[in-house]
Write a protein that holds these residues in place. Sequence first.
Motif: not given
Length: 270
Positions: A83-95
Amino acid sequence: METQAEKAADFARLHERGCFVIPNPWDRGTARLLAGLGFRALTTTSAGYARSLGVSDYQAGRDHVLVHVRDLVTATDLPLAADLENGFGHAPEDCAETIRLGAEAGLVGGSIEDATGDERVIYEIAEAADRIRAAAEAAKGLPFKFMLVARCENYLHGRADLVDTIARLQAYQEAGADVLYAPGISTAEEIGEICRSVDRPVNVLGGIGKKPLSVCELAELGVRRVSLGSWLHSAAMTAFVNAAQDESFGYIAELIGGRQMDQWMKEGAG
């Protein structure tokens, strides 16, 4: 021990063979117990792990989660997703970066959700799809098959909108997700409609609803994967709290013996 690529291939094949249960350990011991019980793959629980650290869900942070992943990867020889939550950031690059880091830590799968963690609650569908697209591109750049799960969080946030949920899952499918997941969906009608509306394996959170559907019933609806979220951790902590408050010690007679648990852990270690 299998290589990461071999585990990844095993994990991908599980999604092609019908419906399977993927439980959620929160430490090495529970991972080995689950492996010893015969499960074929494992995935982390963000809530269970966070609470094991003494913080609430979503408060552990990416660095802690990656340490947790590295620990669980070495606990058993089973494929591990997270479970990587929301990618730990808002930007696509964070994901994308979270997928790359997760793979480096040993994962063969992981989920990115569309809950923002802020006052917006859920990302707009186009932004959410862009985030999945970036995660999918990062996954496709790996030297093995990484099973990317796209999560629609509508129902967990009081947005019981099946039409929007399906539209989101379809957008995430087009963005490159390998598995689709809308935790909180509970009825046979809704689950069946989702399975008929997408062309990717569907994951369901088991145990939801007034009369939870069995694994066999979910399989008949077309579900390929059933995860348990934080249920196992909550069950363990519920038993812990009840036992701690039981001054009659009646719970002791119902305990699984330590030798049996040790045997399962030994078997689970591979």
